[in-house]
Design a protein around this motif. Sequence first.
Motif, PDB file in Angstrom:
ATOM      1  N   ASP A 151      -8.972   7.612  -5.111  1.00 35.45           N
ATOM      2  CA  ASP A 151      -7.752   6.878  -5.442  1.00 35.45           C
ATOM      3  C   ASP A 151      -7.113   6.429  -4.137  1.00 35.45           C
ATOM      4  OD1 ASP A 151      -8.041   7.285  -8.177  1.00 35.45           O
ATOM      5  OD2 ASP A 151      -6.985   9.201  -8.107  1.00 35.45           O
ATOM      6  N   GLY A 152      -6.371   5.359  -4.210  1.00 37.72           N
ATOM      7  CA  GLY A 152      -5.706   4.860  -3.018  1.00 37.72           C
ATOM      8  C   GLY A 152      -4.587   3.908  -3.388  1.00 37.72           C
ATOM      9  N   PHE A 153      -4.139   3.142  -2.410  1.00 37.34           N
ATOM     10  CA  PHE A 153      -3.098   2.150  -2.666  1.00 37.34           C
ATOM     11  C   PHE A 153      -3.142   1.078  -1.597  1.00 37.34           C
ATOM     12  CE2 PHE A 153      -1.119   5.346  -0.002  1.00 37.34           C
ATOM     13  CZ  PHE A 153      -0.295   4.650   0.869  1.00 37.34           C
ATOM     14  N   ILE A 154      -2.601  -0.070  -1.952  1.00 36.75           N
ATOM     15  CA  ILE A 154      -2.431  -1.157  -0.995  1.00 36.75           C
ATOM     16  C   ILE A 154      -0.944  -1.269  -0.725  1.00 36.75           C
ATOM     17  CG2 ILE A 154      -2.703  -3.619  -0.588  1.00 36.75           C
ATOM     18  CD1 ILE A 154      -5.252  -3.484  -2.198  1.00 36.75           C
ATOM     19  N   ASP A 155      -0.596  -1.042   0.511  1.00 34.09           N
ATOM     20  CA  ASP A 155       0.809  -0.964   0.932  1.00 34.09           C
ATOM     21  C   ASP A 155       1.355  -2.367   1.188  1.00 34.09           C
ATOM     22  OD1 ASP A 155       3.213   0.061   1.748  1.00 34.09           O
ATOM     23  OD2 ASP A 155       2.496   0.675   3.723  1.00 34.09           O
ATOM     24  N   TYR A 156       1.818  -3.004   0.109  1.00 34.60           N
ATOM     25  CA  TYR A 156       2.309  -4.380   0.202  1.00 34.60           C
ATOM     26  C   TYR A 156       3.576  -4.491   1.046  1.00 34.60           C
ATOM     27  CZ  TYR A 156      -0.830  -4.882  -3.771  1.00 34.60           C
ATOM     28  OH  TYR A 156      -1.920  -4.854  -4.586  1.00 34.60           O
ATOM     29  N   ASN A 157       4.453  -3.492   0.953  1.00 36.07           N
ATOM     30  CA  ASN A 157       5.720  -3.581   1.685  1.00 36.07           C
ATOM     31  C   ASN A 157       5.694  -2.812   3.014  1.00 36.07           C
ATOM     32  OD1 ASN A 157       5.732  -0.992   0.741  1.00 36.07           O
ATOM     33  ND2 ASN A 157       7.549  -1.200  -0.539  1.00 36.07           N
TER      34      ASN A 157
ATOM     35  N   TYR B 288      -6.537   5.305   1.357  1.00 32.32           N
ATOM     36  CA  TYR B 288      -7.185   6.128   0.333  1.00 32.32           C
ATOM     37  C   TYR B 288      -6.746   7.568   0.520  1.00 32.32           C
ATOM     38  CZ  TYR B 288     -10.542   8.109   3.669  1.00 32.32           C
ATOM     39  OH  TYR B 288     -11.112   8.777   4.719  1.00 32.32           O
ATOM     40  N   TYR B 289      -6.786   8.335  -0.562  1.00 34.47           N
ATOM     41  CA  TYR B 289      -6.372   9.731  -0.514  1.00 34.47           C
ATOM     42  C   TYR B 289      -7.568  10.630  -0.215  1.00 34.47           C
ATOM     43  CZ  TYR B 289      -1.929   8.281  -2.468  1.00 34.47           C
ATOM     44  OH  TYR B 289      -0.713   7.674  -2.660  1.00 34.47           O
ATOM     45  N   GLY B 290      -7.355  11.549   0.697  1.00 35.27           N
ATOM     46  CA  GLY B 290      -8.360  12.538   1.065  1.00 35.27           C
ATOM     47  C   GLY B 290      -7.661  13.821   1.455  1.00 35.27           C
TER      48      GLY B 290
END
Length: 127
Positions: A79-85, A45-47
């Motif tokens: 907001d965030g992301f799931i780092d699949y790679n 997540y972004y902080g």
Amino acid sequence: MKKAYVKPSMESEMFVPHAYIAACGDTEYGNYLFECDAPGGRLYYYGKDWWGNQEANYLGNYTPCNRKHEASRADEFPDGFIDYNRNGREDTGEAVVVWIERGAWGGIRNAHATTNLNRDSWETDKS
């Protein structure tokens, strides 16, 4: 001096509100039904860091529970992301919104993620 008899009468007024204020059922103060549906992977997540710069914070390995959780609108939804790679940065198709569920002492109790980035379209319940 004699007093004159006045026949008793009853007057009534109709109450007409000038503004609408809802105590219950107002979705502005209701809860989100947060759908935990993002595919599993490494969740970030972004902080802000100590200097106020935006940074990605690693939360851990994430597995969706595919349930709807009742989450207060006052909770954190960064907001965030799931780092699949597993490259440590957000790539196309990895964006999510994260719900950080806090424990009694303010620490992170659990984290959930959704691929629905449009918060205005999230399902809500009424307060």
